[in-house]
Design a protein around this motif. Structure first.
Motif, PDB file in Angstrom:
ATOM      1  N   THR A   6       0.830  -1.202   0.000  1.00  0.00           N
ATOM      2  CA  THR A   6       0.000   0.000   0.000  1.00  0.00           C
ATOM      3  C   THR A   6       0.864   1.250   0.000  1.00  0.00           C
ATOM      4  O   THR A   6       0.581   2.209  -0.719  1.00  0.00           O
ATOM      5  CB  THR A   6      -0.931  -0.005   1.236  1.00  0.00           C
ATOM      6  OG1 THR A   6      -1.680  -1.215   1.250  1.00  0.00           O
ATOM      7  CG2 THR A   6      -1.871   1.173   1.222  1.00  0.00           C
ATOM      8  N   ILE A   7       1.925   1.266   0.787  1.00  0.00           N
ATOM      9  CA  ILE A   7       2.843   2.417   0.815  1.00  0.00           C
ATOM     10  C   ILE A   7       3.520   2.577  -0.537  1.00  0.00           C
ATOM     11  O   ILE A   7       3.648   3.694  -1.059  1.00  0.00           O
ATOM     12  CB  ILE A   7       3.876   2.272   1.949  1.00  0.00           C
ATOM     13  CG1 ILE A   7       3.181   2.420   3.290  1.00  0.00           C
ATOM     14  CG2 ILE A   7       4.982   3.296   1.813  1.00  0.00           C
ATOM     15  CD1 ILE A   7       4.067   2.208   4.484  1.00  0.00           C
ATOM     16  N   LEU A   8       3.970   1.481  -1.147  1.00  0.00           N
ATOM     17  CA  LEU A   8       4.601   1.513  -2.465  1.00  0.00           C
ATOM     18  C   LEU A   8       3.625   2.064  -3.502  1.00  0.00           C
ATOM     19  O   LEU A   8       3.994   2.908  -4.337  1.00  0.00           O
ATOM     20  CB  LEU A   8       5.087   0.115  -2.850  1.00  0.00           C
ATOM     21  CG  LEU A   8       5.875   0.009  -4.142  1.00  0.00           C
ATOM     22  CD1 LEU A   8       7.149   0.839  -4.062  1.00  0.00           C
ATOM     23  CD2 LEU A   8       6.209  -1.437  -4.433  1.00  0.00           C
ATOM     24  N   LEU A   9       2.396   1.614  -3.460  1.00  0.00           N
ATOM     25  CA  LEU A   9       1.378   2.098  -4.378  1.00  0.00           C
ATOM     26  C   LEU A   9       1.125   3.595  -4.161  1.00  0.00           C
ATOM     27  O   LEU A   9       0.984   4.354  -5.138  1.00  0.00           O
ATOM     28  CB  LEU A   9       0.071   1.315  -4.161  1.00  0.00           C
ATOM     29  CG  LEU A   9      -0.630   0.910  -5.449  1.00  0.00           C
ATOM     30  CD1 LEU A   9       0.085  -0.276  -6.065  1.00  0.00           C
ATOM     31  CD2 LEU A   9      -2.059   0.580  -5.167  1.00  0.00           C
ATOM     32  N   ALA A  10       1.080   4.033  -2.926  1.00  0.00           N
ATOM     33  CA  ALA A  10       0.858   5.446  -2.614  1.00  0.00           C
ATOM     34  C   ALA A  10       2.013   6.296  -3.147  1.00  0.00           C
ATOM     35  O   ALA A  10       1.801   7.389  -3.681  1.00  0.00           O
ATOM     36  CB  ALA A  10       0.698   5.636  -1.114  1.00  0.00           C
ATOM     37  N   VAL A  11       3.244   5.828  -3.000  1.00  0.00           N
ATOM     38  CA  VAL A  11       4.415   6.559  -3.507  1.00  0.00           C
ATOM     39  C   VAL A  11       4.349   6.664  -5.029  1.00  0.00           C
ATOM     40  O   VAL A  11       4.619   7.724  -5.613  1.00  0.00           O
ATOM     41  CB  VAL A  11       5.722   5.892  -3.038  1.00  0.00           C
ATOM     42  CG1 VAL A  11       6.931   6.466  -3.754  1.00  0.00           C
ATOM     43  CG2 VAL A  11       5.882   6.042  -1.534  1.00  0.00           C
ATOM     44  N   ILE A  12       3.980   5.579  -5.705  1.00  0.00           N
ATOM     45  CA  ILE A  12       3.881   5.579  -7.181  1.00  0.00           C
ATOM     46  C   ILE A  12       2.798   6.558  -7.627  1.00  0.00           C
ATOM     47  O   ILE A  12       3.004   7.360  -8.542  1.00  0.00           O
ATOM     48  CB  ILE A  12       3.623   4.152  -7.701  1.00  0.00           C
ATOM     49  CG1 ILE A  12       4.871   3.292  -7.509  1.00  0.00           C
ATOM     50  CG2 ILE A  12       3.222   4.174  -9.169  1.00  0.00           C
ATOM     51  CD1 ILE A  12       4.664   1.820  -7.828  1.00  0.00           C
ATOM     52  N   PHE A  13       1.630   6.505  -6.973  1.00  0.00           N
ATOM     53  CA  PHE A  13       0.546   7.423  -7.334  1.00  0.00           C
ATOM     54  C   PHE A  13       0.951   8.874  -7.081  1.00  0.00           C
ATOM     55  O   PHE A  13       0.650   9.759  -7.887  1.00  0.00           O
ATOM     56  CB  PHE A  13      -0.727   7.093  -6.553  1.00  0.00           C
ATOM     57  CG  PHE A  13      -1.473   5.900  -7.086  1.00  0.00           C
ATOM     58  CD1 PHE A  13      -1.464   5.570  -8.437  1.00  0.00           C
ATOM     59  CD2 PHE A  13      -2.201   5.083  -6.223  1.00  0.00           C
ATOM     60  CE1 PHE A  13      -2.152   4.467  -8.913  1.00  0.00           C
ATOM     61  CE2 PHE A  13      -2.892   3.986  -6.695  1.00  0.00           C
ATOM     62  CZ  PHE A  13      -2.876   3.672  -8.052  1.00  0.00           C
TER      63      PHE A  13
END
Length: 159
Positions: free
Chosen positions: A7-14
């Motif tokens: 979820t953190i990785l996805l948030a950083v990408i977004f």
């Protein structure tokens, strides 16, 4: 734990994608603003040029318009009559009689007319290869008949 990291990785990408998208849109907006400013200055230049061109024009000359209206003439009608008086002298085989030059590639014909005031007009003429300008004076009698007198002509040299 894996779900939290994902979820953190996805948030950083977004976030990174969103930041890049916002920056590209900001650049696009700035480029469009610059184009708009250029267009505005271009419109201002055209308006100024048009105003300068209309300085010597019957339609913007209040004194000449008043003169015609006081004599009972419609300025638009006079413009048409003078243009007709000049252009109607164009013939298929001969030069326009108002033009003091002989056509080299056919007869000289008047193709454009602009009234400068209630007494003078300027006309453009050509034979297809050579061109020039003609200054004419004109008189309008009480019935509205137009009589035209050639004053000066200029034939441009061919380059």
């Amino acid at each position: 734990m894996y779900l939290f990291v994902f979820t953190i990785l996805l948030a950083v990408i977004f976030y990174a994608n969103g930041t890049k998208l916002v920056e590209s849109k900001d650049q696009e907006i700035e480029a469009l603003r610059e184009q708009l400013e250029e267009q505005k200055s271009s419109v201002d230049n055209v308006a100024e040029t048009t105003l300068q061109e209309d300085t010597f024009s019957l339609v913007s000359n209040e004194e000449a318009l008043s003169y015609l209206e006081n004599r009972g003439f419609d300025p638009a009608e006079i413009i048409n009559k003078v243009e007709e008086a000049l252009i109607s002298r164009n013939t298929a085989e001969e030069d326009n009689e108002l033009i003091p030059y002989e056509g080299m590639n056919g007869p000289f014909r008047i193709n454009k007319v602009k009234l400068l005031n209630h007494k003078w007009a300027i006309a453009s003429f050509t034979d297809g290869s050579f061109w020039g300008d003609l200054l004419v004076s004109f008189e309008i009698d009480e019935e509205g008949k137009v009589e035209v007198f050639p004053e000066k002509a200029l034939l441009y040299p061919q380059n």
